[in-house]
Structures are given as C-alpha cells and as structure tokens.
Design an enzyme around this catalytic site. Structure first.
Site, PDB file in Angstrom:
ATOM      1  N   LEU A 279       0.845  -1.197   0.000  1.00 54.56           N
ATOM      2  CA  LEU A 279       0.000   0.000   0.000  1.00 54.56           C
ATOM      3  C   LEU A 279       0.879   1.245   0.000  1.00 54.56           C
ATOM      4  O   LEU A 279       1.709   1.430   0.875  1.00 54.56           O
ATOM      5  CB  LEU A 279      -0.928   0.004   1.212  1.00 54.56           C
ATOM      6  CG  LEU A 279      -2.039   1.064   1.226  1.00 54.56           C
ATOM      7  CD1 LEU A 279      -3.220   0.589   2.087  1.00 54.56           C
ATOM      8  CD2 LEU A 279      -1.562   2.412   1.744  1.00 54.56           C
TER       9      LEU A 279
ATOM     10  N   HIS B 185       8.405   1.432  10.847  1.00 50.74           N
ATOM     11  CA  HIS B 185       8.994   2.689  10.402  1.00 50.74           C
ATOM     12  C   HIS B 185       8.050   3.826  10.792  1.00 50.74           C
ATOM     13  O   HIS B 185       6.818   3.653  10.781  1.00 50.74           O
ATOM     14  CB  HIS B 185       9.169   2.646   8.882  1.00 50.74           C
ATOM     15  CG  HIS B 185       9.980   3.763   8.322  1.00 50.74           C
ATOM     16  ND1 HIS B 185       9.433   5.013   8.078  1.00 50.74           N
ATOM     17  CD2 HIS B 185      11.287   3.832   7.947  1.00 50.74           C
ATOM     18  CE1 HIS B 185      10.371   5.795   7.582  1.00 50.74           C
ATOM     19  NE2 HIS B 185      11.506   5.107   7.498  1.00 50.74           N
TER      20      HIS B 185
END
Length: 338
Positions: free
Chosen positions: A127, A231
């Site tokens: 995505l 992240h």
C-alpha cells in the site's frame, strides 16, 4: 469524491513505477525496479484471470485512480496464499527461561527463531499513497478495498491474513536490524538485500541464514531497540490494521525487524460488517458516506459515496458513485459504513 479503486492493468506500468520511486526504499512489495514491477503486473493479470475458487499463489494489484483525469495516485496489493511455491520466512520472538541452582538465579533470554509458521496465510501489502494525496481518507479507501475484495472472493483466500510493516531504517535506507544480523551472513547492505529479495525471492535466506535460534542479548542495542517497531511513516498503517482487528503476535520481518501482524480472515472488521445490498435507485447526494464495491476480478471497483438504506434494506446511491462503479438499479454491491 472522484477517486476509485480498480484492478491494475499492464498499461499501468509507468504510473506503478513512478509511485515506487517515491517510497524511499524498504518496500519489498513495491521496489523501484521497472522489470520487477512489470512482472508483478503480469502476475496480477494472471491472478485475476485464473479460473477456480481456491487459494493459490496469486497476486492482485489495485490502483487508486482519479476518475476525471485518469491519474494514478496510489496502489495496494493482496496475495492469495504465501509460501505455496517458496518458503515464507519470519522470525518468531520467544523467551527461553533457564535456572541455575548454583547461582540461585533464573535467566530469561529472548530469542529469534526462523520459522515458516505463517505459510498458507493471505497477505495484504504494497500500500502506497502519493504524498500529495494523504488526506480525505484515501489511504483508508486503499486499505479497506482489499478486505471487500477478499470478501467478494472468499474461497480464494486463507483463514488468516497477515501484513508485514516496514521496519526502522535511517535516511540512507540502512536497517540497524539487518546490519546486526543479516548483513553478517550475506555481505550485503540492506538496500542490496532488499532489492535482491524483491527480484529473486527469499530462497537465499534458507541457504545462508542460521537455523539455530538467535539470542537477542547478543545483538547490539541499536538492533534490539527496533525489533517489532514499524517505520515512523508506517504508524498510521499499523493503526488502521489494528482497527481492523490485526494483532502483533511476536512475528517480525527477517530483513528489517518490522512487525508482522495477523488477523483471522472472517474476523476482520470490514469483512464482518460489509453487507450485500441491492440498489433501488439514486438519492441525489444525500445520506451518510459509505464505502462500496462492485464487480468481480478484473471488473472490481470500489469507492466512497453517499448512500441511504431504504426501509426494506435496499440502497439509494448518489449518481456519481453509480457512474464510477458502472452499476445501476437492480445490481447488488458490497457496502460498509465509512
């Protein structure tokens, strides 16, 4: 809204590549490698075309399209079943407790064990939303459209769905987890290993990674600190996954140490709450905003739209959304509250 999700086509390659170049690296499912992306689109075309209703080594790629201009502003992917043609590796974090009678102490050591526990699961991934479009719920549209596709074609997917989130890395794209572990066995930097994995798969992991458990206490603090952490740019994605019912059960990515989260397919929130409803007609542009999906395989399309339920459980939908999905009165669609 003038955006819809549709199945990717081979002629989307240029837009697909342009999006991949914006990721900043570390996206195994979206490498900035033109030939690899071309192969992905070919594999997706084969997945959409495959006959049968059973899980397989399929890839389905979707595009977020601005209907009026045709511009591609985002993408996402669904994998039918991982580990069907090659092993699917993860590290499992666990705790080994040992007692020393002589010292009178109990020692609890966390370990990382190479495992293929998640083989057979379906996967959502890849995505990415163009940085200029990160508002208005388009990321949510991308994410949730995958669950509507899974519900539409349920026999093609496993009983568990997983998602791998990108782990922590520095601005140059180097991963402290990889540098402390994988880099010692492969003689590659993280960007090199990630590119190799995206192009050639993970068999080299089986060939060269140690099969014995890794004691986390033997890793430097810089590596231990990022294990199981997404992240910073992936925290919103993790939140969306958690809202759908995904949980982290101590599995991590073997490359960057990012978390791998899982959910039972039929317990995913969007899968549970979406209903098949018949379209009774139009409603102007009134009613609450809903997410809707129509079409099968190549013809799959999803978008937001104002819709109103009638007393007999049918839907009245704004004309614009009906036009974007290519549907009309009498058709049945999947719909769920935004």
């Amino acid at each position: 809204m003038s955006y819809r999700i549709r199945a990717a086509r081979p002629d989307d390659l240029r837009a697909f590549y342009d999006l991949a170049k914006l990721t900043g690296g570390g996206f195994t499912n979206l490498p900035a490698e033109r030939a690899t992306l071309e192969d992905k689109l070919a594999r997706s075309e084969a997945g959409f075309s495959r006959p049968g209703e059973n899980p397989g080594d399929d890839l389905y790629v979707f595009m977020l399209e601005h209907v009026e201009t045709g511009a591609i502003r985002g993408t996402c992917q669904v994998f039918g079943a991982v580990g069907t043609d090659r092993p699917f590796y993860s590290y499992l974090m666990s705790t080994l407790t040992q007692k020393s009678e002589e010292l009178g102490r109990i020692f609890r050591n966390q370990t990382l064990t190479l495992t293929t526990d998640l083989e057979g699961s379906s996967e959502v991934g890849g995505l990415f939303l163009h940085p200029q479009e990160r508002a208005g719920g388009l990321g949510m549209l991308l994410a949730r459209s995958r669950y509507l596709f899974i519900k539409q074609h349920r026999p093609r997917f496993g009983d568990t769905v997983l998602a791998e989130l990108r782990g922590v890395m520095d601005q140059a794209g180097h991963s402290p987890f990889w540098d402390a572990l994988g880099g010692r066995f492969f003689g590659m930097t993280f960007p090199e290993a990630d590119e190799f994995n995206a192009t050639h798969g993970t068999q080299f992991i089986a060939d060269l990674f140690p099969k014995t458990p890794i004691y986390m206490s033997m890793l430097p603090e810089s590596a231990r600190a990022v294990i199981g952490q997404p992240h910073p740019t992936g925290r919103a994605a993790l939140k969306m996954l958690e809202n759908e019912g995904f949980v982290w059960d101590s599995y991590i990515d073997i490359f960057d140490g990012g978390p791998t989260v899982t959910a039972r397919t039929d317990r995913i929130k969007t899968v549970m709450e979406a209903d098949w409803l018949r379209i009774a007609g139009t409603n102007g542009a009134d009613g609450p905003m809903m997410m809707m999906a129509a079409g099968v395989m190549h013809d799959f399309v999803a978008c937001y739209g104002h819709a109103t339920k009638t007393d007999n459980g049918e839907l009245l939908i704004e004309p614009k959304s009906m036009e974007m999905m290519g549907i009309g009165p009498g058709d049945r669609i999947l719909a769920v509250s935004r």
